[in-house]
Design an enzyme around this catalytic site. Structure first.
Site, mmCIF file in Angstrom:
data_model
loop_
_atom_site.group_PDB
_atom_site.id
_atom_site.type_symbol
_atom_site.label_atom_id
_atom_site.label_comp_id
_atom_site.label_asym_id
_atom_site.label_seq_id
_atom_site.Cartn_x
_atom_site.Cartn_y
_atom_site.Cartn_z
ATOM 1 N N ALA A 1 4.838 -28.775 -22.993
ATOM 2 C CA ALA A 1 5.021 -29.607 -21.922
ATOM 3 C C ALA A 1 3.558 -30.082 -21.365
ATOM 4 C CB ALA A 1 5.937 -28.694 -20.611
ATOM 5 N N GLY B 1 0.806 -32.961 -22.324
ATOM 6 C CA GLY B 1 0.324 -34.667 -21.964
ATOM 7 C C GLY B 1 1.597 -35.348 -22.532
ATOM 8 N N GLY C 1 4.722 -34.059 -24.484
ATOM 9 C CA GLY C 1 5.923 -33.625 -24.400
ATOM 10 C C GLY C 1 6.274 -33.707 -22.987
ATOM 11 N N ASN D 1 0.293 -36.972 -34.472
ATOM 12 C CA ASN D 1 -0.606 -38.056 -35.337
ATOM 13 C C ASN D 1 -0.671 -37.594 -36.744
ATOM 14 O OD1 ASN D 1 -1.516 -39.587 -32.901
ATOM 15 N ND2 ASN D 1 -2.840 -37.923 -32.213
ATOM 16 N N LYS E 1 -0.581 -46.793 -37.932
ATOM 17 C CA LYS E 1 -1.399 -46.047 -36.937
ATOM 18 C C LYS E 1 -2.418 -45.059 -37.636
ATOM 19 C CE LYS E 1 -0.634 -42.856 -33.144
ATOM 20 N NZ LYS E 1 0.328 -42.000 -32.310
ATOM 21 N N GLU F 1 -8.190 -31.994 -34.427
ATOM 22 C CA GLU F 1 -7.086 -32.069 -35.862
ATOM 23 C C GLU F 1 -8.103 -32.963 -36.711
ATOM 24 O OE1 GLU F 1 -2.853 -32.912 -33.805
ATOM 25 O OE2 GLU F 1 -4.398 -34.389 -33.203
#
Length: 312
Positions: free
Chosen positions: A8, A10, A12, A104, A188, A271
């Protein structure tokens, strides 16, 4: 449709919140600390599309098994939390459960396929700039908030993607049911690897980089490396997507940065391996020269090494 949203934060929090706001049966799988915040304050969204203050259903890894299986799991974790996310959602996955990751990159699909089987995993991605505010509220920074999804094998799988599209539409969430999800994922991936690689390497926004003597040339070369990988892997980026990405990556005065740079500058986990590292590995496997990706990944790895020894 019963939907389980992992996280929960940004991403989700925003998309799951919009589903819950529309009256769709939505449950959040969160850590105990986040569960306490949701109990105390509810789920709060601040957005140009409209604010919301919601009381939402939520479970933790210890209690998700009591909720039974779900029709859809919306996976919105960071890549470095993928292993724990897989373990957490496992009790919620039944015979008819589909899993829609909106992470991503592409490196998470093999892990999900191995654990749950490729037929369960829908291809997906999202576009949103959002994060948690100081009081746990979801802050949506920009006007865009969309989900793109599609079957990776081109099949119908009982029309589940049509059902997802109808559910998102009822929540007024901008979405695209893609005929060729691989094309969209690679478009993307090439853009994001370039944006993250360049803005982290040069520690500046797109506008900052383009304002330098050689910034435009270096960004162009990095993007061409990524496009070369896409072509070698059989997923060339279409002209329209390539033109849009190039315009975005070279816009003068643009304040745009990758979220990875914001994480890096605040001393958070990143990441880097999942995005830039995976692109570089694919370049090497395909014998595509990628010297700028090498430099960008080395920079990110050096950051992670320094962080690991407490140097940040």
């Amino acid at each position: 449709m019963r939907i389980l949203v992992l996280g929960a934060g940004g991403t989700g929090g925003y998309f799951g919140g919009r589903l819950a706001e529309a009256g769709i049966d939505t449950t959040f799988l969160v850590r105990p600390e986040r569960a306490r915040t949701l109990d105390d304050k509810g789920l709060v969204i601040r957005s140009p599309f409209g604010d919301a203050h919601l009381r939402v259903k939520h479970v933790t890894a210890d209690t998700v098994g009591d909720a039974g299986s779900f029709d859809l799991v919306l996976l919105s974790c960071k890549a470095y939390d993928l292993h724990s996310a897989i373990e957490a959602i496992d009790p919620a996955v039944g015979d008819g459960t589909a899993i829609l990751p909106i992470l991503n990159g592409l490196a998470h699909y093999p892990s999900l396929d191995r654990r749950f089987g490729p037929d369960r995993i829908i291809g997906g991605m999202c576009v949103i700039s959002a994060g948690k505010g100081p009081d746990g509220e979801i802050v949506h920074y920009g006007n865009g908030a969309s989900i793109t999804f599609g079957e990776r094998d081109g099949g119908t799988h009982g029309g589940r993607c049509d059902a997802i599209a109808a559910t998102l539409a009822s929540a007024r969430i901008d979405h695209t049911h893609a005929e060729d999800i691989h094309r969209d994922l690679w478009a993307k991936f090439t853009f994001l690897a370039t944006l993250a690689g360049a803005t982290c390497l040069f520690r500046g926004s797109v506008g900052d980089i383009i304002a330098t003597d050689d910034g435009r040339l270096l960004v162009e070369r990095m993007y061409e490396e990524c496009l070369g990988v896409a072509r070698a892997c059989g997923h060339p980026v279409p002209d329209k997507a390539r033109s849009f990405a190039w315009k975005t990556l070279t816009q003068e005065g643009s304040p745009l940065t990758a979220s990875m740079l914001r994480d890096l500058e605040s001393g958070q986990r990143i990441e880097g391996d999942h995005i830039v590292g995976d692109m570089l590995r694919r370049a090497r496997d395909a014998d595509v020269p990628a010297p700028l990706l090498q430099v960008a990944l080395t920079h990110l790895q050096a950051y992670e090494a320094r962080k690991a020894r407490g140097g940040l």
